[in-house]
Scaffold this motif. Structure first.
Motif: not given
Length: 360
Positions: A250-277
Motif C-alpha cells: 500500500l505505502f510503496e505503491l502510493n510513493d511509486f505512483i507519485e514518483d511516476q506522475r512527477r516523471k510524466g510516465a505515459s502508463n500512469i493509468n495502469a498503476y493507478v488502476l491497480v491501486k483502486y482495484k
C-alpha cells in the motif's frame, strides 16, 4: 452481541466459504499445472522454483477470486437454508429481513478485512515471484515493459526522452536529454540516434552525439560520431516492468505512483488502476453478499442448481465488466477511478433492486 441465530448463520457462512476455497484452489492449481507442465519440462524449471511459484499462484489468484468464492458460498448454503424452509421459519418468528442479513454482513466484514490485508501487504510480495517465474519460463521473449515513447523527468531540472527502448540489448533510440537552469531556461540539450549501456565499463555510449549549449544568448554546438560518457540514471530504470505496481504494498505503491506522475510516465493509468482495484475488492464482498442472499433466500422450483447457475452467470458478468473498464483505463485514457467505480456502482444498484424484490 451475536445471538444463537447469528452464530448459526455465521458458522455456516465461514465453513462453506473455507470449503469453497479448499475445493477450488487445488482445482485451479491442477488446471494451471496441466496447461503449463510442457513448458516447465521444456525449460527445465527447478522443482523448488515450481513449488514456490504455485504457492505464490495460490495467493495471487486466490485473492482475486475471494469475492467470487464468497458469492458462490453464500448462494450454496443459503439455498440449503431456503430448501429446508429454515428461512421461512426465521422470518415467520418475527425476525425482519434486515435483521436476518446481519450475520451475513459480519461474515462479509471478516472476508473484506482478509481481502484488504492480503491485497495491500501479502499478495504484492507473492506477485514478485509469481510474475518473475511467469516471464522466465512461460512468457520468454514477451514484452514486460513499456518500450515506446518513454519520457522521464529525472529531477526538477533534467528531462530525457527515447522513442523506443530494447531492454534485452540495453539500448534506447532517438535519445534526448535536456537540462534547465534555476529559472527554467534551457541550459543545454544532448541528442543522439541511440544510447547504449555498456555494462563491462559502466558507461553509456552515444551514437551521432550532439550537444547544444546556450551561453550569453550564443548557441554552441559540439558533435561527435560516438561518445562514451556517464549519467546519473540507470538505463534499466527508464521503464519499469509492466507488473511493477502489483509487487508493491500500500505505502510503496502510493510513493511509486507519485514518483511516476512527477516523471510524466505515459502508463500512469495502469498503476493507478491497480491501486483502486485493491480498494474496490473489499467493497465488492459486500455487494456480492447482498446479491447472493437476495437470490438464494427464496425457495424456487429449480432449487440450488438454478441459484448456482444464476450466481455463476452474475460472477462472469461482473468479471467481464471489470476487465472491459480496466482495459479502457489502461489503453484509452479512461479514468481509472471510473473504471473501478462503474462496475461496482452498477452491481450495487442491482444488489439493492434484488434485495427489495427479496423482501417482498
Amino acid at each position: 452481541m451475536l445471538t444463537i441465530l447469528d452464530r448459526y448463520i455465521l458458522k455456516r457462512y465461514l465453513i462453506t466459504f473455507m470449503g469453497m476455497l479448499l475445493l477450488f484452489v487445488p482445482i485451479g492449481i491442477m488446471a494451471n499445472l496441466a496447461e503449463k507442465i510442457g513448458k516447465i519440462i521444456d525449460n527445465e524449471a527447478p522443482l523448488a522454483e515450481v513449488i514456490v511459484f504455485y504457492g505464490n499462484f495460490t495467493l495471487v489468484i486466490g485473492n482475486l477470486l475471494l469475492p467470487i468464492f464468497l458469492f458462490l458460498s453464500i448462494i450454496f448454503f443459503t439455498s440449503k437454508l431456503a430448501s429446508n424452509t429454515e428461512i421461512v421459519a426465521i422470518l415467520s418468528s418475527g425476525v425482519s429481513f434486515g435483521r436476518f442479513l446481519r450475520p451475513y454482513f459480519v461474515g462479509a466484514t471478516l472476508v473484506a478485512i482478509l481481502i484488504f490485508m492480503m491485497g495491500m501487504f501479502i499478495v504484492p510480495h507473492a506477485s514478485i515471484g509469481f510474475n518473475e517465474f511467469e516471464y522466465k519460463y512461460f512468457k520468454k521473449g514477451k514484452q514486460t515493459r513499456v518500450t515506446e515513447n518513454i519520457f522521464n523527468q529525472l529531477n526538477e531540472r533534467d528531462y530525457l526522452y527515447v522513442s523506443s527502448f530494447d531492454p534485452n540489448r540495453q539500448i534506447g533510440y532517438n535519445f534526448t536529454y535536456e537540462h534547465f537552469d534555476s529559472i527554467g531556461k534551457l541550459d543545454y540539450k544532448i541528442s543522439a540516434s541511440n544510447i547504449r549501456w555498456i555494462a563491462d565499463d559502466s558507461i553509456y555510449r552515444l551514437t551521432n552525439y550532439e550537444k547544444r549549449e546556450v551561453r550569453n544568448e550564443t548557441e554552441y554546438i559540439n558533435a561527435k560520431r560516438r561518445l562514451d560518457t556517464v549519467f546519473a540514471f540507470k538505463i534499466d530504470d527508464l521503464t519499469p516492468v509492466s507488473y511493477v505496481a502489483e509487487t508493491k504494498n500500500l505505502f510503496e505503491l502510493n510513493d511509486f505512483i507519485e514518483d511516476q506522475r512527477r516523471k510524466g510516465a505515459s502508463n500512469i493509468n495502469a498503476y493507478v488502476l491497480v491501486k483502486y482495484k485493491r480498494w474496490a475488492l473489499p467493497i465488492a464482498a459486500f455487494i456480492l453478499t447482498v446479491i447472493a442472499v437476495a437470490v438464494s433466500s427464496v425457495k424456487r422450483r429449480g432449487g440450488m442448481g438454478l441459484n448456482l447457475a444464476f450466481g455463476i452467470g452474475v460472477a462472469f458478468v461482473y468479471i467481464f465488466f471489470d476487465k472491459v473498464f480496466g482495459t479502457l483505463a489502461e489503453q484509452s485514457g479512461f479514468s481509472p477511478l471510473l473504471a473501478v467505480v462503474i462496475p461496482n456502482l452498477l452491481f450495487g444498484v442491482f444488489a439493492i433492486y434484488m434485495l427489495m424484490k427479496a423482501k417482498r
